[in-house]
Design an enzyme around this catalytic site. Sequence first.
Site, mmCIF file in Angstrom:
data_model
loop_
_atom_site.group_PDB
_atom_site.id
_atom_site.type_symbol
_atom_site.label_atom_id
_atom_site.label_comp_id
_atom_site.label_asym_id
_atom_site.label_seq_id
_atom_site.Cartn_x
_atom_site.Cartn_y
_atom_site.Cartn_z
ATOM 1 N N ARG A 87 13.216 2.729 -0.245
ATOM 2 C CA ARG A 87 11.833 2.929 -0.673
ATOM 3 C C ARG A 87 11.797 3.462 -2.121
ATOM 4 O O ARG A 87 12.714 4.151 -2.533
ATOM 5 C CB ARG A 87 11.208 3.938 0.290
ATOM 6 C CG ARG A 87 9.778 4.219 0.061
ATOM 7 C CD ARG A 87 9.188 5.022 1.212
ATOM 8 N NE ARG A 87 7.885 5.483 0.799
ATOM 9 C CZ ARG A 87 7.618 6.747 0.502
ATOM 10 N NH1 ARG A 87 8.529 7.670 0.618
ATOM 11 N NH2 ARG A 87 6.415 7.071 0.094
ATOM 12 N N GLY A 112 0.868 -1.162 0.000
ATOM 13 C CA GLY A 112 0.000 0.000 0.000
ATOM 14 C C GLY A 112 0.902 1.208 0.000
ATOM 15 O O GLY A 112 1.785 1.329 -0.850
ATOM 16 N N GLU A 113 0.754 2.041 1.002
ATOM 17 C CA GLU A 113 1.605 3.216 1.118
ATOM 18 C C GLU A 113 2.170 3.227 2.535
ATOM 19 O O GLU A 113 1.440 3.427 3.499
ATOM 20 C CB GLU A 113 0.740 4.461 0.822
ATOM 21 C CG GLU A 113 1.511 5.740 0.749
ATOM 22 C CD GLU A 113 2.745 5.659 -0.137
ATOM 23 O OE1 GLU A 113 2.629 5.343 -1.334
ATOM 24 O OE2 GLU A 113 3.849 5.901 0.391
ATOM 25 N N SER A 114 3.483 3.005 2.622
ATOM 26 C CA SER A 114 4.068 2.827 3.958
ATOM 27 C C SER A 114 3.953 4.072 4.825
ATOM 28 O O SER A 114 3.855 3.970 6.055
ATOM 29 C CB SER A 114 5.535 2.401 3.832
ATOM 30 O OG SER A 114 6.277 3.386 3.127
ATOM 31 N N HIS A 174 4.565 -8.431 -4.599
ATOM 32 C CA HIS A 174 3.214 -8.730 -4.118
ATOM 33 C C HIS A 174 2.777 -10.167 -4.436
ATOM 34 O O HIS A 174 2.041 -10.364 -5.402
ATOM 35 C CB HIS A 174 2.220 -7.785 -4.804
ATOM 36 C CG HIS A 174 2.297 -6.375 -4.346
ATOM 37 N ND1 HIS A 174 1.547 -5.885 -3.309
ATOM 38 C CD2 HIS A 174 3.045 -5.342 -4.782
ATOM 39 C CE1 HIS A 174 1.816 -4.612 -3.126
ATOM 40 N NE2 HIS A 174 2.725 -4.249 -4.009
ATOM 41 N N GLU A 185 0.491 -11.762 -3.244
ATOM 42 C CA GLU A 185 -0.968 -11.893 -3.107
ATOM 43 C C GLU A 185 -1.690 -11.516 -4.403
ATOM 44 O O GLU A 185 -2.896 -11.668 -4.514
ATOM 45 C CB GLU A 185 -1.476 -11.037 -1.931
ATOM 46 C CG GLU A 185 -1.479 -9.529 -2.144
ATOM 47 C CD GLU A 185 -0.091 -8.890 -2.082
ATOM 48 O OE1 GLU A 185 0.921 -9.623 -2.049
ATOM 49 O OE2 GLU A 185 -0.014 -7.647 -2.093
ATOM 50 N N CYS A 207 6.018 -5.456 0.241
ATOM 51 C CA CYS A 207 6.156 -4.122 -0.342
ATOM 52 C C CYS A 207 6.135 -3.035 0.740
ATOM 53 O O CYS A 207 7.071 -2.944 1.522
ATOM 54 C CB CYS A 207 5.101 -3.928 -1.423
ATOM 55 S SG CYS A 207 5.622 -2.709 -2.638
HETATM 56 N N1 GLN Z 1 5.846 2.956 -2.701
HETATM 57 C C1 GLN Z 1 5.086 2.424 -1.601
HETATM 58 C C2 GLN Z 1 5.658 2.896 -0.269
HETATM 59 O O1 GLN Z 1 6.644 3.554 -0.201
HETATM 60 C C3 GLN Z 1 5.046 0.918 -1.632
HETATM 61 C C4 GLN Z 1 4.267 0.441 -2.818
HETATM 62 C C5 GLN Z 1 3.551 -0.865 -2.609
HETATM 63 O O2 GLN Z 1 3.318 -1.311 -1.489
HETATM 64 N N2 GLN Z 1 3.141 -1.445 -3.693
HETATM 65 O O3 GLN Z 1 5.094 2.592 0.735
#
Ligand code: GLN
Length: 197
Positions: free
Chosen positions: A106, A46-48, A178, A180, A77
């Site tokens: 990242r 997702g987005e860390s 990923h 999943e 990820c």
């Molecule tokens: N770019 C996202 C991050 O820095 C990670 C992307 C992903 O989980 N597919 O969190």
Amino acid sequence: MIVGVLAIQGDFGEHIKMLQGLGVETREVRLPEELENLDGLIIPGGESTTIGKLAKEYKMIEPLRKFGEEKAVWGTCAGAIFLSKDATRVKTGQPLLKLMDITIQRNAFGRQVNSFEVGLDVPALSAVSEENPPFDSVFIRAPLIESVDAEDVEILSSLEDGTIVAAKQGNLLATSFHPELNDDDRFHRLFLTMIKK
Ligand code: GLN
């Protein structure tokens, strides 16, 4: 066995589907008390920055840390970034769980448009399947594992140029990509073998 999936943000639903397909009882986790009686936890992609920020707001950082000191945790990820002890190119003040002795970079492969798919050789997956064809891996604005920082961190897979993209340290697992997002459940089955019962 109950496996939780951190459901604060990201593609937690895909992990849940995968686990359910393997007949595993699952739980969406957002609050500290939802970690109780879990045998393992997946932190999705997702987005860390968002996952970290909301985890802090939900007072989840310490409970997650404690959980990962004892039980199996897998970060995919963004989840791998959150799991790491050290990360570069993260936002200032971005919370990390600091559980796994890896340094993550990242957004290592450029922008969203530079997402890619590759067949990875993952020898460790032979523990869960007799035939071990390449694992079809989806990278979406993915991080890379810059270094493994302790002797007990096992590198599970690297790209052809040597970039590390999957690693394991005891009860902790990190993948840049990923698993999943395809029909191949071997990584999920590998994670289930890491859960002590
Ligand atoms: N770019 C996202 C991050 O820095 C990670 C992307 C992903 O989980 N597919 O969190």
